[in-house]
Enzyme design. Structure first.
Site, PDB file in Angstrom:
ATOM      1  CE  LYS A 218      -3.256   2.932   0.551  1.00 21.76           C
ATOM      2  NZ  LYS A 218      -4.325   3.164  -0.393  1.00 21.76           N
ATOM      3  CB  CYS A 272      -3.816   8.807   0.184  1.00 21.80           C
ATOM      4  SG  CYS A 272      -5.496   8.623   0.762  1.00 21.80           S
TER       5      CYS A 272
HETATM    6  N1  SAJ Z   1      -2.196  14.830  -8.893  1.00 20.86           N
HETATM    7  C1  SAJ Z   1      -1.405  15.592  -9.715  1.00 20.86           C
HETATM    8  N2  SAJ Z   1      -1.065  15.088 -10.938  1.00 20.86           N
HETATM    9  C2  SAJ Z   1      -1.514  13.872 -11.370  1.00 20.86           C
HETATM   10  C3  SAJ Z   1      -2.308  13.094 -10.519  1.00 20.86           C
HETATM   11  C4  SAJ Z   1      -2.642  13.607  -9.279  1.00 20.86           C
HETATM   12  O1  SAJ Z   1      -0.985  16.697  -9.357  1.00 20.86           O
HETATM   13  O2  SAJ Z   1      -1.182  13.516 -12.503  1.00 20.86           O
HETATM   14  C5  SAJ Z   1      -2.555  15.350  -7.556  1.00 20.86           C
HETATM   15  C6  SAJ Z   1      -4.052  15.531  -7.357  1.00 20.86           C
HETATM   16  O3  SAJ Z   1      -4.476  16.760  -7.877  1.00 20.86           O
HETATM   17  C7  SAJ Z   1      -4.173  15.454  -5.862  1.00 20.86           C
HETATM   18  C8  SAJ Z   1      -3.094  14.441  -5.478  1.00 20.86           C
HETATM   19  O4  SAJ Z   1      -2.208  14.375  -6.585  1.00 20.86           O
HETATM   20  O5  SAJ Z   1      -3.855  16.698  -5.261  1.00 20.86           O
HETATM   21  C9  SAJ Z   1      -3.613  13.053  -5.183  1.00 20.86           C
HETATM   22  O6  SAJ Z   1      -4.629  12.686  -6.099  1.00 20.86           O
HETATM   23  P1  SAJ Z   1      -4.726  11.239  -6.734  1.00 20.86           P
HETATM   24  O7  SAJ Z   1      -5.882  11.227  -7.644  1.00 20.86           O
HETATM   25  O8  SAJ Z   1      -3.415  10.843  -7.305  1.00 20.86           O
HETATM   26  O9  SAJ Z   1      -4.911  10.275  -5.504  1.00 20.86           O
HETATM   27  P2  SAJ Z   1      -5.901  10.198  -4.231  1.00 20.86           P
HETATM   28  O10 SAJ Z   1      -5.185  10.780  -3.064  1.00 20.86           O
HETATM   29  O11 SAJ Z   1      -7.257  10.696  -4.515  1.00 20.86           O
HETATM   30  O12 SAJ Z   1      -6.009   8.601  -4.089  1.00 20.86           O
HETATM   31  C10 SAJ Z   1      -4.815   7.846  -3.983  1.00 20.86           C
HETATM   32  C11 SAJ Z   1      -4.918   6.664  -4.957  1.00 20.86           C
HETATM   33  N3  SAJ Z   1      -3.636   5.983  -5.000  1.00 20.86           N
HETATM   34  C12 SAJ Z   1      -3.016   5.713  -6.196  1.00 20.86           C
HETATM   35  O13 SAJ Z   1      -3.480   6.057  -7.246  1.00 20.86           O
HETATM   36  C13 SAJ Z   1      -1.744   4.939  -6.131  1.00 20.86           C
HETATM   37  C14 SAJ Z   1      -6.029   5.711  -4.501  1.00 20.86           C
HETATM   38  O14 SAJ Z   1      -6.068   4.548  -5.313  1.00 20.86           O
HETATM   39  C15 SAJ Z   1      -5.798   5.301  -3.038  1.00 20.86           C
HETATM   40  O15 SAJ Z   1      -6.842   4.457  -2.578  1.00 20.86           O
HETATM   41  C16 SAJ Z   1      -5.789   6.569  -2.194  1.00 20.86           C
HETATM   42  O16 SAJ Z   1      -4.699   7.374  -2.645  1.00 20.86           O
HETATM   43  C17 SAJ Z   1      -5.613   6.162  -0.752  1.00 20.86           C
HETATM   44  O17 SAJ Z   1      -6.621   6.198  -0.005  1.00 20.86           O
HETATM   45  O18 SAJ Z   1      -4.516   5.758  -0.369  1.00 20.86           O
END
Ligand code: SAJ
Length: 434
Positions: A218, A272
């Site tokens: 994780k 996360c």
């Molecule tokens: N972000 C960027 N650029 C990107 C992708 C995301 O700047 O290309 C930013 C988003 O705007 C946000 C942050 O990253 O601020 C996180 O967003 P996210 O969509 O990457 O992830 P979370 O936090 O919503 O969910 C993540 C997911 N983990 C992965 O994709 C590996 C989800 O599957 C997990 O269940 C969750 O963390 C968790 O609960 O751990």
């Protein structure tokens, strides 16, 4: 195996993961008790409503509460399966805090009986599930616990496993069912018992392993994403300094069959990705320079955006400026660890009433804005009245604005949603190697 309607499940923590999980299990016909320390959350769920925004969750919760398969309480009760989904924050020094997990486990220990299964879903430092087992052993010497030395250790009274949630906010109900699950047992038998439970509602593959491997998996998933976003954010700094459009560079680079660069933004938010990599750093500080640096790159992007936005606003003396979005990412109402909120708050503290905030997912500005003079306005008003705009979240609503409605505004677009927008400012000269 028990028939669905005979199974009793207790979910501890009715937050973004616990409540949807409890509702999905209740939909299978199992009797689900959701336990939360906050009376308001318990009352809201018992009235068939939800305290968080998630696609289709309100209808599901109202349905299972009406059907009588989900109820909430501040008090625990005996059950066949206990699922712990409480927060695991970190302290100021980035050390993980598993206090809520241990508190929830202490609560479970009071009602634990022979044959029960306890599953930890909270993102946790490696070794936490074994700590929970040791706590149970200490609190319930009348029960045998798995994986402790002694005869028949594989056949303990209680099964204990770790199964991390992996769902993406905005897609939680779909991903709870569709995603593969990694199920780590303290012993193989623990993993098999937990597997039988997840099979009731998960359509993705369920893969078993040890508790420690599942815990680290994780953390590795979220650290992987953080490192990759950091790469995109670092590229955006370099591209800005060179006067190149980073979004175009990434689009073009991603045409390579083995390149898949993520999107830059104003920083990384949420509970996360911005948190979990620190659990790996804290466990092995000497082996994690890359993971630590990625965290620092992503955190420092917030400061960079504040500086850029300040330049933009200074170039429009006295004019109102709109900050578009407070959420930590698109199309959700979750503001936790949000870089958009951090940027907007810093600008509001500096520019006061000139700062107008547009956030379709907020009914009012968060309390932190009190006294700044900033105001929440709608998008149309912002487009009609603001000379400058800082795009901080890629909500669909913002994406849909055509160029003619924003052509006159000076725009800092940190999410790349308006590729046709003229660049307002010359890039800040960086020290580039010749
Ligand atoms: N972000 C960027 N650029 C990107 C992708 C995301 O700047 O290309 C930013 C988003 O705007 C946000 C942050 O990253 O601020 C996180 O967003 P996210 O969509 O990457 O992830 P979370 O936090 O919503 O969910 C993540 C997911 N983990 C992965 O994709 C590996 C989800 O599957 C997990 O269940 C969750 O963390 C968790 O609960 O751990």
């Amino acid at each position: 195996m028990l028939a669905d309607t005979d199974l009793s499940v207790c979910v501890l923590g009715l937050g973004y993961i616990g409540l949807p999980t409890a509702a999905v299990i209740a939909r299978t016909g199992a009797q689900v008790l959701g336990v939360d320390v906050t009376p308001h959350v318990v009352d809201t769920v018992n009235s068939g409503k939800v305290h968080i925004e998630e696609v289709d969750l309100d209808a599901l919760v109202s349905g299972v509460v009406a059907r009588g398969t989900l109820r909430a309480s501040t008090a625990i009760a005996p059950a066949d399966i206990f699922l712990i989904a409480v927060p695991t924050p970190f302290a100021d020094d980035h050390q993980p805090d598993i206090g809520y997990v241990l508190k929830a486990a202490t609560t479970v220990a009071a009602v634990l009986k022979r044959g029960d299964t306890v599953i930890l879903e909270s993102t946790s430092p490696v070794g936490t599930t074994e700590q929970v087992r040791d706590l149970f052993a200490q609190l319930r010497p009348d029960l045998t616990m798995p994986g402790r030395s002694g005869a028949n250790e594989g056949w303990a009274d209680v099964a204990i496993a770790y199964c991390p949630e992996r769902v993406l906010p905005g897609r939680i109900l779909h991903e709870l069912i569709a995603n593969d699950r990694v199920i780590g047992g303290i012993t193989p038998r623990c993993a098999r018992k937990a597997l039988a439970f997840y099979r009731r509602f998960v359509r993705g593959a369920c893969v078993t392993t040890t508790a420690k491997a599942a815990e680290m998996t994780k953390l590795a998933e979220n650290a992987f994403r953080d490192v990759n976003i950091a790469f995109a954010n670092e590229l955006s700094l370099v591209a800005d300094a060179m006067g190149v459009d980073v979004w175009e560079v990434i689009r073009l680079a991603n045409r390579h069959p083995r390149v898949s660069i993520l999107q830059p933004g104003p920083g990384v938010g949420g509970h996360c990705i911005a948190v979990d990599p620190w659990f790996l750093v804290a466990a092995a500080p000497d082996c994690t320079p890359l993971i630590r640096t990625a965290r620092e790159v992503n955190d420092s992007k917030v400061e960079h955006v504040i500086a850029e936005a300040t330049r933009l606003i200074d170039a429009q003396p006295g004019a109102p400026v709109a900050c578009l979005g407070l959420a930590f990412k698109a199309n959700i109402d979750d503001f936790r660890e949000s870089p958009a909120l951090a940027v907007t708050l810093a600008l509001a503290r500096r520019f006061g009433a000139r700062v107008k905030v547009v956030e379709p997912y907020a009914a009012a500005l968060p309390a932190a804005f009190a006294g700044t003079g900033a105001a929440l306005i709608d998008l149309d008003t912002a487009l009609a009245t603001c000379a400058a705009m800082v795009v901080l979240v890629d909500h669909d609503l913002f994406r849909s604005v055509p160029l003619e409605e924003r052509a006159q505004a000076a725009v800092l677009d940190t999410r790349g949603i308006w590729p046709d927008q003229p660049r307002p400012l010359a890039p800040v000269p960086l020290r580039l190697a010749s």
